[in-house]
Design a protein around this motif. Structure first.
Motif, PDB file in Angstrom:
ATOM      1  N   ASP A 262       0.883  -1.114   0.138  1.00  0.00           N
ATOM      2  CA  ASP A 262      -0.073  -0.238  -0.052  1.00  0.00           C
ATOM      3  C   ASP A 262       0.732   1.095  -0.114  1.00  0.00           C
ATOM      4  OD1 ASP A 262      -2.377  -1.463   0.167  1.00  0.00           O
ATOM      5  OD2 ASP A 262      -1.859  -1.855   2.230  1.00  0.00           O
ATOM      6  N   GLU A 263       1.927   1.438  -0.947  1.00  0.00           N
ATOM      7  CA  GLU A 263       2.480   2.497  -1.201  1.00  0.00           C
ATOM      8  C   GLU A 263       2.014   3.592  -1.481  1.00  0.00           C
ATOM      9  OE1 GLU A 263       6.090   2.645  -0.673  1.00  0.00           O
ATOM     10  OE2 GLU A 263       5.797   0.464  -0.177  1.00  0.00           O
ATOM     11  N   PHE A 264       2.076   4.766  -0.742  1.00  0.00           N
ATOM     12  CA  PHE A 264       1.392   5.990  -0.797  1.00  0.00           C
ATOM     13  C   PHE A 264       1.409   6.569  -2.439  1.00  0.00           C
ATOM     14  CE2 PHE A 264       0.833  10.645  -0.928  1.00  0.00           C
ATOM     15  CZ  PHE A 264      -0.008  10.681  -0.028  1.00  0.00           C
ATOM     16  N   TRP A 265       2.666   6.469  -3.258  1.00  0.00           N
ATOM     17  CA  TRP A 265       2.807   6.954  -4.422  1.00  0.00           C
ATOM     18  C   TRP A 265       1.899   6.010  -5.482  1.00  0.00           C
ATOM     19  CZ3 TRP A 265       4.877   2.719  -6.570  1.00  0.00           C
ATOM     20  CH2 TRP A 265       5.576   1.988  -6.064  1.00  0.00           C
ATOM     21  N   ASN A 266       1.312   4.867  -5.163  1.00  0.00           N
ATOM     22  CA  ASN A 266       0.420   3.988  -5.918  1.00  0.00           C
ATOM     23  C   ASN A 266      -0.903   4.276  -5.473  1.00  0.00           C
ATOM     24  OD1 ASN A 266       0.081   2.118  -7.942  1.00  0.00           O
ATOM     25  ND2 ASN A 266      -0.123   0.593  -6.590  1.00  0.00           N
ATOM     26  N   LEU A 267      -1.259   5.126  -4.609  1.00  0.00           N
ATOM     27  CA  LEU A 267      -2.636   5.293  -4.114  1.00  0.00           C
ATOM     28  C   LEU A 267      -3.234   6.651  -4.443  1.00  0.00           C
ATOM     29  CD1 LEU A 267      -2.013   3.857  -0.515  1.00  0.00           C
ATOM     30  CD2 LEU A 267      -3.086   2.759  -2.390  1.00  0.00           C
ATOM     31  N   HIS A 268      -4.325   6.616  -4.785  1.00  0.00           N
ATOM     32  CA  HIS A 268      -5.258   8.013  -5.313  1.00  0.00           C
ATOM     33  C   HIS A 268      -6.626   7.766  -5.111  1.00  0.00           C
ATOM     34  CE1 HIS A 268      -6.753   6.737  -9.115  1.00  0.00           C
ATOM     35  NE2 HIS A 268      -5.761   5.725  -9.070  1.00  0.00           N
ATOM     36  N   PRO A 269      -7.375   8.917  -5.035  1.00  0.00           N
ATOM     37  CA  PRO A 269      -8.571   8.933  -4.802  1.00  0.00           C
ATOM     38  C   PRO A 269      -9.379   8.853  -5.919  1.00  0.00           C
ATOM     39  CG  PRO A 269      -8.091  11.041  -4.593  1.00  0.00           C
ATOM     40  CD  PRO A 269      -6.824  10.340  -4.815  1.00  0.00           C
ATOM     41  N   THR A 270     -10.446   7.871  -5.825  1.00  0.00           N
ATOM     42  CA  THR A 270     -11.531   7.839  -6.970  1.00  0.00           C
ATOM     43  C   THR A 270     -12.797   7.706  -6.459  1.00  0.00           C
ATOM     44  OG1 THR A 270     -12.035   6.376  -8.958  1.00  0.00           O
ATOM     45  CG2 THR A 270     -11.209   5.091  -6.947  1.00  0.00           C
ATOM     46  N   THR A 271     -13.748   7.401  -7.043  1.00  0.00           N
ATOM     47  CA  THR A 271     -15.178   6.998  -6.408  1.00  0.00           C
ATOM     48  C   THR A 271     -15.455   5.368  -6.390  1.00  0.00           C
ATOM     49  OG1 THR A 271     -16.342   6.539  -8.725  1.00  0.00           O
ATOM     50  CG2 THR A 271     -16.088   8.779  -7.689  1.00  0.00           C
ATOM     51  N   LYS A 272     -16.179   4.956  -5.503  1.00  0.00           N
ATOM     52  CA  LYS A 272     -16.483   3.646  -5.138  1.00  0.00           C
ATOM     53  C   LYS A 272     -16.940   2.831  -6.525  1.00  0.00           C
ATOM     54  CE  LYS A 272     -17.740   4.765  -0.511  1.00  0.00           C
ATOM     55  NZ  LYS A 272     -18.984   5.022   0.367  1.00  0.00           N
ATOM     56  N   SER A 273     -17.796   3.538  -7.204  1.00  0.00           N
ATOM     57  CA  SER A 273     -18.332   2.723  -8.437  1.00  0.00           C
ATOM     58  C   SER A 273     -17.195   2.575  -9.285  1.00  0.00           C
ATOM     59  CB  SER A 273     -19.273   3.363  -9.039  1.00  0.00           C
ATOM     60  OG  SER A 273     -18.935   4.901  -9.443  1.00  0.00           O
ATOM     61  N   ILE A 274     -16.260   3.518  -9.599  1.00  0.00           N
ATOM     62  CA  ILE A 274     -15.198   3.511 -10.505  1.00  0.00           C
ATOM     63  C   ILE A 274     -14.244   2.466 -10.100  1.00  0.00           C
ATOM     64  CG2 ILE A 274     -12.992   4.661 -11.569  1.00  0.00           C
ATOM     65  CD1 ILE A 274     -14.906   7.014 -11.723  1.00  0.00           C
ATOM     66  N   ASN A 275     -13.952   2.517  -8.648  1.00  0.00           N
ATOM     67  CA  ASN A 275     -12.743   1.565  -8.081  1.00  0.00           C
ATOM     68  C   ASN A 275     -13.315   0.149  -8.523  1.00  0.00           C
ATOM     69  OD1 ASN A 275     -10.485   0.845  -6.911  1.00  0.00           O
ATOM     70  ND2 ASN A 275     -10.993   1.331  -4.908  1.00  0.00           N
ATOM     71  N   SER A 276     -14.585   0.021  -8.060  1.00  0.00           N
ATOM     72  CA  SER A 276     -15.171  -1.413  -8.251  1.00  0.00           C
ATOM     73  C   SER A 276     -15.051  -1.813  -9.472  1.00  0.00           C
ATOM     74  CB  SER A 276     -16.844  -1.317  -7.714  1.00  0.00           C
ATOM     75  OG  SER A 276     -17.490  -2.654  -7.986  1.00  0.00           O
ATOM     76  N   ASN A 277     -15.427  -0.979 -10.582  1.00  0.00           N
ATOM     77  CA  ASN A 277     -15.393  -1.466 -12.051  1.00  0.00           C
ATOM     78  C   ASN A 277     -13.940  -1.475 -12.430  1.00  0.00           C
ATOM     79  OD1 ASN A 277     -15.100   0.364 -15.000  1.00  0.00           O
ATOM     80  ND2 ASN A 277     -16.817  -1.040 -14.829  1.00  0.00           N
ATOM     81  N   LYS A 278     -12.903  -0.781 -11.751  1.00  0.00           N
ATOM     82  CA  LYS A 278     -11.606  -1.050 -12.459  1.00  0.00           C
ATOM     83  C   LYS A 278     -11.111  -2.391 -11.954  1.00  0.00           C
ATOM     84  CE  LYS A 278      -7.018   0.831 -11.565  1.00  0.00           C
ATOM     85  NZ  LYS A 278      -6.442   0.210 -10.510  1.00  0.00           N
ATOM     86  N   GLY A 279     -11.451  -3.007 -10.803  1.00  0.00           N
ATOM     87  CA  GLY A 279     -11.208  -3.963 -10.125  1.00  0.00           C
ATOM     88  C   GLY A 279      -9.639  -4.161 -10.278  1.00  0.00           C
ATOM     89  N   ASN A 280      -9.096  -5.431 -10.586  1.00  0.00           N
ATOM     90  CA  ASN A 280      -7.755  -5.894 -10.927  1.00  0.00           C
ATOM     91  C   ASN A 280      -7.211  -5.854 -12.118  1.00  0.00           C
ATOM     92  OD1 ASN A 280      -5.715  -7.173  -9.158  1.00  0.00           O
ATOM     93  ND2 ASN A 280      -6.263  -9.221 -10.067  1.00  0.00           N
ATOM     94  N   SER A 281      -7.342  -4.532 -12.570  1.00  0.00           N
ATOM     95  CA  SER A 281      -6.815  -4.309 -13.785  1.00  0.00           C
ATOM     96  C   SER A 281      -5.931  -2.990 -13.874  1.00  0.00           C
ATOM     97  CB  SER A 281      -8.117  -3.852 -14.878  1.00  0.00           C
ATOM     98  OG  SER A 281      -8.867  -4.879 -15.105  1.00  0.00           O
ATOM     99  N   LEU A 282      -5.127  -2.847 -15.157  1.00  0.00           N
ATOM    100  CA  LEU A 282      -4.092  -1.767 -15.126  1.00  0.00           C
ATOM    101  C   LEU A 282      -4.833  -0.544 -15.781  1.00  0.00           C
ATOM    102  CD1 LEU A 282      -0.752  -3.502 -16.094  1.00  0.00           C
ATOM    103  CD2 LEU A 282      -1.252  -1.787 -14.080  1.00  0.00           C
ATOM    104  N   PRO A 283      -4.860   0.798 -15.486  1.00  0.00           N
ATOM    105  CA  PRO A 283      -5.216   1.800 -16.280  1.00  0.00           C
ATOM    106  C   PRO A 283      -4.310   1.812 -17.530  1.00  0.00           C
ATOM    107  CG  PRO A 283      -4.788   2.455 -13.800  1.00  0.00           C
ATOM    108  CD  PRO A 283      -4.360   1.106 -14.131  1.00  0.00           C
ATOM    109  N   VAL A 284      -4.786   2.359 -18.742  1.00  0.00           N
ATOM    110  CA  VAL A 284      -3.900   2.607 -19.755  1.00  0.00           C
ATOM    111  C   VAL A 284      -3.128   3.750 -19.551  1.00  0.00           C
ATOM    112  CG1 VAL A 284      -3.887   3.390 -22.207  1.00  0.00           C
ATOM    113  CG2 VAL A 284      -5.660   1.713 -21.381  1.00  0.00           C
ATOM    114  N   TRP A 285      -1.779   3.461 -19.382  1.00  0.00           N
ATOM    115  CA  TRP A 285      -0.538   4.306 -19.050  1.00  0.00           C
ATOM    116  C   TRP A 285      -0.615   5.612 -19.782  1.00  0.00           C
ATOM    117  CZ3 TRP A 285       2.859   4.203 -15.136  1.00  0.00           C
ATOM    118  CH2 TRP A 285       3.988   5.217 -15.295  1.00  0.00           C
ATOM    119  N   ASN A 286      -0.851   5.757 -21.003  1.00  0.00           N
ATOM    120  CA  ASN A 286      -0.641   6.760 -21.628  1.00  0.00           C
ATOM    121  C   ASN A 286      -2.053   7.980 -21.415  1.00  0.00           C
ATOM    122  OD1 ASN A 286       1.746   6.486 -22.817  1.00  0.00           O
ATOM    123  ND2 ASN A 286       0.901   5.467 -24.858  1.00  0.00           N
TER     124      ASN A 286
END
Length: 370
Positions: A262-286
């Motif tokens: 749970d490194e601080f630099w890898n954490l950021h705020p989002t909404t509950k619904s988006i976090n659930s939707n993203k799940g165990n995936s990688l956001p597109v970097w670019n």
């Protein structure tokens, strides 16, 4: 680790210590681990099916949740991957749910499980047996007959009946395993970790990926971002909407199942619904790294302008930085421009992101929450 086994002159302890010397696939390790836990729970008669189900459920998280590679042609890994998408099971499902599902009479699952009983139930004790190469090529019934003639084994076999075949635990071995369970479990996990590390050399936190995902406590990080929101409007990085204090969920940009941290630099705020939707995936970097830099840099500016926020950050950082150098380079260094901060964050985040891509984590983009 000290591999000197507790002695018992009645048992083939030296032969036990060599059972993992020759292994090309993972299932010998998982069979032994399941055998240990069943014996600890007092079982003296165990079916192939019970052990196979427990093996699959144990390896499930490593393959499905943590994306670990068990080997280039590993039968266990292929079995778990073959179930992906055709079962209602989730990568982080409970072990009980996984075993319950595996007990269904689906022909596809039954055939896959039968692949795991062709060799390992017999080969596990090969160091305790006097069988030659031609003996091992014989059918299951013939091998059972030959193996059962040997004395001092951990277990012998009942009549062959496919997945319903039963093994019978030797009482002396059962007592020995119970008496020395902590040592034997540690030895098994030591061998399993070494096996996994050789096949996943760039993956962090492998010792933490032997167990189901644990509950994470991000309360302090959440409080930090809520304090930030009291001083400035922040936009959510995936849909660009202004964040609300009433709907904050902390997201791991690189999934926790890869970093197991749970490194601080890898954490950021989002909404509950988006976090659930993203799940165990990688956001597109670019697409999403630039807005991640924006929100992180703006929080950096805030903590250097506001002593109260700096105090909150420092309290939070005690639990969410494993590297003092990263904390100082990114967040405590004064005078960062947006570009210098972005470069520093990319140096920390980028290599782990690329490694997660290499492990098979799928790319994700926000699409109206669908």
């Amino acid at each position: 680790m000290n591999h000197t086994f507790p002695c018992d002159n009645r048992l083939k302890i030296n032969e036990l210590s060599r059972i993992f010397d020759k292994k090309t696939e993972s299932y010998k390790l998982f069979w032994f681990g399941s055998l240990l836990s069943n014996i600890l729970n007092g079982k003296t008669i165990i079916s192939f099916n019970e052990l196979i189900n427990d093996m699959i459920a144990t390896a499930w998280y490593m393959v499905s949740e943590y994306h670990l590679n068990l080997g280039p042609s590993d039968t266990m890994e292929k079995l778990i991957l073959s179930l992906d998408g055709i079962t209602p099971l989730k990568p982080s499902d409970s072990k009980d749910n996984i075993i319950s599902y595996l007990n269904c009479n689906d022909n596809f699952i039954l055939e896959k499980k039968k692949m795991l009983i062709n060799e390992v139930p017999y080969r596990l004790q090969s160091t305790m047996l006097t069988l030659n190469d031609s003996d091992w090529k014989k059918g299951s019934k013939a091998r059972i007959e030959m193996i059962n003639k040997h004395e001092g084994l951990i277990y012998k076999f009942g009549p062959y009946d496919g997945l319903n075949t039963k093994i019978y635990i030797n009482e002396s071995w059962s007592n020995y395993i119970k008496d020395n369970y902590s040592f034997l479990e540690g030895w098994y996990k030591y061998n399993l970790i070494n096996y996994l590390q050789k096949r996943n050399p760039a993956v962090p936190g492998i010792p933490d990926k032997l167990e189901p995902p644990r509950e994470r406590n991000l309360t302090k990080v959440s409080l930090f971002w809520k304090e930030c929101l009291k001083h400035k409007n922040f936009r959510e990085i995936y849909n660009n909407q202004i964040l609300s204090l009433d709907d904050i969920s902390i997201d791991h940009f690189i999934p926790w199942s890869y970093t197991v941290s749970d490194e601080f630099w890898n954490l950021h705020p989002t909404t509950k619904s988006i976090n659930s939707n993203k799940g165990n995936s990688l956001p597109v970097w670019n697409r999403y790294f630039p807005p991640l830099c924006d929100i992180e840099y703006n929080s950096y500016l805030l903590i250097h302008k506001n002593k109260q926020l700096m105090d909150v950050f420092l309290k939070t950082s005690k639990e969410h930085f494993s590297s003092l150098e990263v904390k100082e380079t990114l967040y405590l260094k004064k005078g960062h421009s947006k570009q210098s901060f972005s470069n520093a964050l990319e140096q920390v985040l980028g290599p782990q992101y690329l490694a997660a891509v290499g492990c098979g984590y799928k790319q994700w983009e926000y699409d109206n929450g669908i």
